[in-house]
Design a protein around this motif. Sequence first.
Motif, short mmCIF file in Angstrom:
data_model
loop_
_atom_site.label_atom_id
_atom_site.label_comp_id
_atom_site.label_asym_id
_atom_site.label_seq_id
_atom_site.Cartn_x
_atom_site.Cartn_y
_atom_site.Cartn_z
N VAL A 180 -5.06 -2.50 -5.24
CA VAL A 180 -4.35 -3.85 -6.23
C VAL A 180 -5.11 -3.52 -7.37
O VAL A 180 -6.19 -4.04 -7.23
CB VAL A 180 -3.34 -4.68 -5.39
N ASN A 181 -4.24 -3.66 -8.92
CA ASN A 181 -4.72 -4.14 -9.94
C ASN A 181 -3.94 -5.59 -10.51
O ASN A 181 -2.70 -5.50 -10.74
CB ASN A 181 -4.75 -2.55 -10.95
N TRP A 196 0.71 -7.71 -11.96
CA TRP A 196 0.20 -6.94 -11.71
C TRP A 196 1.30 -5.95 -10.79
O TRP A 196 2.27 -5.85 -11.01
CB TRP A 196 -0.20 -7.06 -9.87
N THR A 197 1.07 -4.66 -9.84
CA THR A 197 2.07 -3.17 -10.15
C THR A 197 2.43 -3.40 -8.15
O THR A 197 1.20 -3.71 -7.29
CB THR A 197 1.79 -2.04 -10.10
N ASP A 198 3.39 -3.64 -7.74
CA ASP A 198 3.34 -3.60 -7.02
C ASP A 198 4.88 -2.27 -6.27
O ASP A 198 5.51 -1.92 -7.09
CB ASP A 198 4.86 -4.51 -6.24
N ILE A 216 1.06 -0.93 -0.01
CA ILE A 216 -0.27 -0.15 0.20
C ILE A 216 0.91 1.13 0.08
O ILE A 216 1.76 0.90 0.82
CB ILE A 216 -1.29 -0.45 1.07
N CYS A 217 0.20 2.12 -0.56
CA CYS A 217 1.84 3.72 -1.08
C CYS A 217 0.20 4.34 -0.92
O CYS A 217 -0.73 3.85 -1.38
CB CYS A 217 2.49 3.59 -2.07
#
Length: 297
Positions: free
Chosen positions: A50-51, A81-83, A43-44
């Motif tokens: 998250v997608n 996905w993007t982290d 989480i940012c």
Amino acid sequence: MMKRVIYISIFVSIFGLALSTESILNALITSIFAGYDPSVRPICRGYEQVNVSLDLGLRELIDLNEPQQIIKLKLWIRLLWTDCLLKWNPNDYHNVSNVVVPFKNIWTPDLTLFDSVSTEFWGLDKFRAIISFDGTVQYNFPTVMEVQCQVDVTKFPFDQQTCPLQFGSWIYTGKQLDMNLQSDHADLSELKQNVEWDVTGVPAVKHIKYYACCPDPYIDLTYNLYLKRKPRYYKTNIILPSMIITLLAALGFILPVDSGEKVSLEVTVLLSLTVFQLLIADKLPPSDEARPWIGLY
């Protein structure tokens, strides 16, 4: 002597470059995983959700167990996905734009196949992921699945079946994890043909559902596997003999009453019908909800 010096210089340069690349990768891995916890959803600020996008390819229809109504499939799955916690500037690491890391080192979505009867999601944690400098994570893996599939045998052997493959997150709601399709259908380019079934299509659709327990929505991606039975075997071994026996039975009504062969013909037809029914009993799929038309016949 001069050639030896040149060879030594080249070897030292290559060896030094290898050591330099290895040290750069070590520094990069140490930097991006410092304080990183793979068990916690990333989480940012600006990335609270998250997608995750899913792509699926069907490799083989291994078996469709009609008495137990279980279908066994060989698939490959691609997750993207993007982290937001796994980002870096390539200029700081000699233009290294991606790294390959073990599955256990990063956070991954809890992908779940609903209605699965397998003891585990084989392959989900056995391969490596590719991380790009912008935080994009790609994870591809093959797997074998067993899924409950409702089979309707009313039109056997000219029946068509639909087996839904429903994927989703078991824990996270739609506000925490959003799932999307990379394509509106599964990839069938490497599908191996089955001896009994034809795969006519695997379209995909996204569902957003609300349950009484929770105010937030839950998202699932459903691939509808459409199957069509190949009837040639059953035409030859069930339908054609049934028609012949029926014609022979009808022939008994045409023969004259005083014909000495009429009674023996009908007895022979009755015996052949009984034996044939015993032989095809194992070929017809049992079902309490729908009885095959050929069985009624």
